[in-house]
Motif scaffolding. Structure first.
Motif, PDB file in Angstrom:
ATOM      1  N   LYS A 264       0.748  -1.227  -0.022  1.00 34.66           N
ATOM      2  CA  LYS A 264      -0.098   0.049   0.022  1.00 34.66           C
ATOM      3  C   LYS A 264       0.895   1.250  -0.072  1.00 34.66           C
ATOM      4  CE  LYS A 264      -3.674   2.473   1.147  1.00 34.66           C
ATOM      5  NZ  LYS A 264      -5.127   2.490   0.141  1.00 34.66           N
TER       6      LYS A 264
ATOM      7  N   GLU B   6      -4.766   2.656  -4.303  1.00 36.67           N
ATOM      8  CA  GLU B   6      -6.306   2.725  -4.066  1.00 36.67           C
ATOM      9  C   GLU B   6      -7.128   1.562  -4.719  1.00 36.67           C
ATOM     10  OE1 GLU B   6      -7.190   4.649  -1.803  1.00 36.67           O
ATOM     11  OE2 GLU B   6      -4.971   5.398  -1.513  1.00 36.67           O
ATOM     12  N   ASN B   7      -6.331   0.757  -5.327  1.00 39.40           N
ATOM     13  CA  ASN B   7      -7.037  -0.501  -6.205  1.00 39.40           C
ATOM     14  C   ASN B   7      -6.448  -1.687  -5.877  1.00 39.40           C
ATOM     15  OD1 ASN B   7      -8.797  -1.681  -7.903  1.00 39.40           O
ATOM     16  ND2 ASN B   7      -7.808  -1.021  -9.651  1.00 39.40           N
TER      17      ASN B   7
ATOM     18  N   ASP C 181     -10.258  -3.886  -2.044  1.00 42.50           N
ATOM     19  CA  ASP C 181     -11.493  -3.969  -3.150  1.00 42.50           C
ATOM     20  C   ASP C 181     -11.962  -5.059  -3.561  1.00 42.50           C
ATOM     21  OD1 ASP C 181     -11.241  -0.709  -3.544  1.00 42.50           O
ATOM     22  OD2 ASP C 181      -9.303  -1.636  -3.718  1.00 42.50           O
TER      23      ASP C 181
END
Length: 368
Positions: free
Chosen positions: A27, A38-39, A66
């Motif tokens: 991350k 963010e994915n 996600d």
């Protein structure tokens, strides 16, 4: 071990700690390698699926995931062992190694690592445990019912032939065992007329049914994956989008495999065989016993596109690919095998039986 718990307040789950730490590093650093922090999709195969979902369910992980890819392992109602039972197993393992079960940590840490590894022991430490810190739910099902997975889309499936099923040799044995397995559902669906077998086909059909939906192994039951999609679609009003697959491609066998337990007649689409295709890693002559055919290469290319698309966007579909329907109220799925076929048509009576059995067997909270 009790010794470790006394020192640290709890013990076990060290692999899970490593995985969470690794994902935290990703991350923080993936943007430097062209990735999008963010994915994030986390995936696993077999035991790796329980590890993937445990990461998501752990209160110690603050990385937002996600999507999940769960290959041969939805593990919906798989319970985590208690701290007490895990410590008992760890202590027994020391005894199996010929060590003092009450040995001090100092003594244990001075033992060569190779001496501590003996995977032939029935007490070989494995699996995560309910330590109340990294693992706080008794099962994945409890985490799901608590809403932990409401924002996560899942791609999950199983391989043809790897499910659990009654081992039968005759038609009479087939019907007797399924009568016991199905209980009231046997007569409700008129099973003897719904599924016709003879002595020659009984064993094969039993194995097929185990994979399609009459198996008691939740992670290798196609219908369990389909029902999960339906359940989450209902639960989240379609927000959690799920996709289910059946991998039915049989890898090519060598001449020396013919008639052995390694032959396709015995193995079918064996456990882990989809990994070559999902990663599109087939290479001519590697391994030598696999003489890959044109369709193997083509299927691997297409599967890799499906997997990559799902990782990128949450939707496996794309140009040049057969449309993969969602596992929603229609419980759609895709069959990746000698060809590619997609299914979201009205369920047959046999599929309805499989759904009822699966819901009952694994206590899925699914509306009628």
């Amino acid at each position: 071990l009790p010794q470790l718990s006394e020192e640290q307040g709890q013990s076990g789950n060290y692999g899970l700690m490593d995985q969470i730490k690794a994902l935290e590093w990703i991350k923080e650093n993936i943007a430097n390698f062209g990735g999008d922090p963010e994915n994030i999709t986390v995936g696993g195969q077999s035991g790796g699926t329980s590890k993937a979902v445990a990461m998501v369910a752990s209160p110690k992980m603050d990385v937002e995931v996600d999507r999940l890819i769960l290959q041969s392992g939805l593990n919906y109602d798989w319970p985590f062992q208690t701290q007490e039972s895990a410590e008992e197993r760890g202590t027994a393992y020391l005894g199996d190694l010929g060590l003092d079960e009450n040995a001090t940590l100092e003594d244990l840490r001075n033992i060569d690592a190779e001496k501590l590894i003996d995977n032939t022991s029935s007490n070989y430490p494995g699996g995560m445990n309910l330590d109340g810190l990294y693992v706080t739910y008794e099962s994945t099902k409890d985490a799901i019912n608590d809403g932990v997975f409401d924002d996560i889309s899942v791609m999950s499936g199983t391989n043809m032939g790897e499910g659990s099923y009654p081992k039968v040799s005759t038609a009479d044995d087939f019907y007797a065992q399924y009568k016991e397995l199905l209980g009231d559902l046997y007569d409700e669906y008129d099973f003897e007329n719904l599924v016709k077998v003879d002595d020659n086909t009984a064993a094969m059909v039993s194995r097929q049914l185990g994979t399609y939906g009459l198996g008691s192994y939740v992670s290798r039951n196609l219908m369990a994956n389909r029902v999960y999609g339906k359940m989450m679609s209902e639960r989240t009003d379609g927000k959690a989008v799920n996709y289910t697959y059946l991998f039915s491609q049989c890898t090519p066998e060598s001449m020396s495999d013919l008639g052995t337990d390694r032959g396709w007649a015995s193995q079918w689409a064996w456990h882990t065989s989809e990994l070559w295709y999902a990663f599109n890693s087939l290479r001519e002559g590697v391994p030598e016993v696999r003489q890959w055919r044109d369709w193997d290469y083509e299927l691997a290319e297409k599967m890799n596109q499906y997997w990559s698309n799902f990782i990128k966007t949450g939707d496996p579909n794309g140009d040049g690919l057969a449309f993969w329907p969602e596992a929603d109220e229609n419980m759609g799925y895709i069959d990746l095998g000698a060809g590619i076929s997609t299914h979201d048509e009205e369920m047959t009576d046999l599929e309805k039986l499989m759904m009822d059995y699966t819901v009952n067997c694994f206590n899925f909270p699914v509306a009628d």
